[in-house]
Design an enzyme around this catalytic site. Structure first.
Site, PDB file in Angstrom:
ATOM      1  CD  GLU A 183      -2.386   0.928  13.069  1.00 41.98           C
ATOM      2  OE1 GLU A 183      -2.074   0.200  12.110  1.00 41.98           O
ATOM      3  OE2 GLU A 183      -3.471   1.528  13.144  1.00 41.98           O
ATOM      4  CG  HIS A 236       2.887  -1.488  11.911  1.00 42.30           C
ATOM      5  ND1 HIS A 236       1.873  -1.607  11.016  1.00 42.30           N
ATOM      6  CD2 HIS A 236       3.634  -2.604  11.781  1.00 42.30           C
ATOM      7  CE1 HIS A 236       2.010  -2.750  10.362  1.00 42.30           C
ATOM      8  NE2 HIS A 236       3.066  -3.363  10.801  1.00 42.30           N
ATOM      9  CB  CYS A 290       1.456   4.807   7.434  1.00 42.89           C
ATOM     10  SG  CYS A 290       0.135   5.202   6.287  1.00 42.89           S
ATOM     11  CB  CYS A 324      -0.859  -0.003   1.252  1.00 46.62           C
ATOM     12  SG  CYS A 324       0.166   0.012   2.727  1.00 46.62           S
ATOM     13  CB  THR A 341      -4.818   1.749   9.805  1.00 49.77           C
ATOM     14  OG1 THR A 341      -3.705   0.915  10.090  1.00 49.77           O
ATOM     15  CG2 THR A 341      -4.569   3.146  10.296  1.00 49.77           C
ATOM     16  CG  HIS A 354      -1.006  -4.667  14.968  1.00 48.87           C
ATOM     17  ND1 HIS A 354      -0.458  -3.475  14.564  1.00 48.87           N
ATOM     18  CD2 HIS A 354      -0.984  -5.476  13.881  1.00 48.87           C
ATOM     19  CE1 HIS A 354      -0.136  -3.557  13.275  1.00 48.87           C
ATOM     20  NE2 HIS A 354      -0.445  -4.762  12.842  1.00 48.87           N
ATOM     21  CB  CYS A 371      -5.953   2.428   6.041  1.00 51.53           C
ATOM     22  SG  CYS A 371      -5.130   2.598   4.526  1.00 51.53           S
ATOM     23  CB  SER A 392       3.511  -5.770   4.724  1.00 52.33           C
ATOM     24  OG  SER A 392       2.723  -6.811   5.244  1.00 52.33           O
TER      25      SER A 392
HETATM   26  S1  SF4 Z   1      -2.476   2.737   7.238  1.00 46.50           S
HETATM   27 FE1  SF4 Z   1      -3.031   1.978   5.228  1.00 46.50          FE
HETATM   28  S2  SF4 Z   1      -1.613   2.960   3.798  1.00 46.50           S
HETATM   29 FE2  SF4 Z   1      -0.784   3.162   5.870  1.00 46.50          FE
HETATM   30  S3  SF4 Z   1       0.582   1.425   6.158  1.00 46.50           S
HETATM   31 FE3  SF4 Z   1      -1.388   0.832   7.003  1.00 46.50          FE
HETATM   32  S4  SF4 Z   1      -2.475  -0.177   5.312  1.00 46.50           S
HETATM   33 FE4  SF4 Z   1      -0.760   0.969   4.429  1.00 46.50          FE
END
Ligand code: SF4
Length: 288
Positions: free
Chosen positions: A130, A78, A100, A12, A168, A128, A196, A268
């Protein structure tokens, strides 16, 4: 065509950006003796991590920060917990944050509500990276839940105002259920849909191919949450889907009585791995 790759399969925007930032730094420091580290997996894909290590990147964990000589420190797409960033800065690492922009947006929302009276709820997988970073950006004020069943743990009352942020790559279906339930239990519910767009678009592409084929192969790292979600999404939508990390995992018995195969890949997964999987499937189909 018997094997079709879905639109939007693979890297992505955020992952492409992170890899390109890391590659640029590594390529421009080939003659330098300064160490370049990556904290954790920059993305959940072993082939990409191997590629960056070949260029000189050294993968380390947070625990290693105090043991190694300071240098440049690449942080993953992340996001990273604030206390880890602060610790690295104090130890004289130069931070290259590849977070991101979509993840960053969720972090800003999380941070903005620290001083408010809202109860902050992060919807996502607790383990996770993130989500761990998001929690840190909420000053550890947020509570994390990953399913409707966990809502009672929030101990909500009708006097509570709640702000909801979501990982996301979280499942849209599960998120809808969770926000619906929380809205019924609280006084005011403010929802930030931080899922996302890349996830929506990848799923749409996968679905469109799945309708035309007998079986779907989803390519992505075993640790990749969005790849797992993509596989589950196809299965939940009634399609046959298998998740693999490498072409070597493909076996003839996956394609018994199969005429058409669809391939998609997580955010990824590099396109060259997806292409390799396609060639491997074509060889299997041709050899029957
Ligand atoms: S938020 Fe969306 S664009 Fe950003 S790294 Fe994650 S999947 Fe990819």
């Amino acid at each position: 065509m018997s094997v079709e790759i879905a639109e939007r399969a693979g890297f992505c925007f955020g992952v492409k950006r992170a890899i390109s930032m890391a590659t640029e730094i590594l390529d421009s420091h080939q003659d330098s003796t300064e160490p370049i580290y990556i904290l954790g997996e920059i993305i959940h894909n072993p082939q990409t991590v191997e590629m960056l290590e070949k260029k000189g990147a050294i993968s380390i964990t947070e625990e290693d920060l105090e043991k190694v000589e300071p240098g440049k420190l690449i942080l993953r797409s992340h996001g990273a917990p604030l206390e880890v960033i602060e610790k690295a800065k104090k130890l004289n690492f130069e931070i290259i944050n590849t977070v991101c922009p979509f993840v960053k947006k969720a972090q800003i929302i999380s941070n903005k509500h620290i001083e408010s009276d809202y109860k902050i709820v992060i919807v996502g997988k607790k383990e996770h990276p993130e989500v761990k970073a998001l929690l840190s950006h909420s000053g550890f004020k947020a509570q994390v839940i990953g399913s409707v069943e966990e809502i009672p743990n929030l101990n909500l009352t009708t006097d509570d105002d709640v702000v909801i942020i979501v990982q996301t790559t979280f499942s849209v279906r599960e998120f809808k259920n969770i926000i619906g339930e929380i809205a019924l239990l609280s006084r005011e519910t403010k929802v930030y849909n931080t899922i996302c767009n890349a996830t929506f678009r990848r799923r749409k592409g996968a679905l469109s191919v799945a309708q035309k084929v007998d079986v779907n192969i989803v390519v992505g790292g075993k640790n990749s949450s969005n790849t797992r979600e993509l596989t589950n999404f196809l299965k939940d939508s009634g399609f046959l889907a298998y998740q693999i990390e490498r072409p070597e995992e493909l076996t003839k018995d996956l394609f018994t009585q199969v005429k058409k195969v669809g391939i998609t890949g997580g955010a990824s997964t590099p396109m060259w791995v997806i292409e390799k999987v396609k060639i491997c499937i074509e060889n299997i189909l041709d050899s029957r």
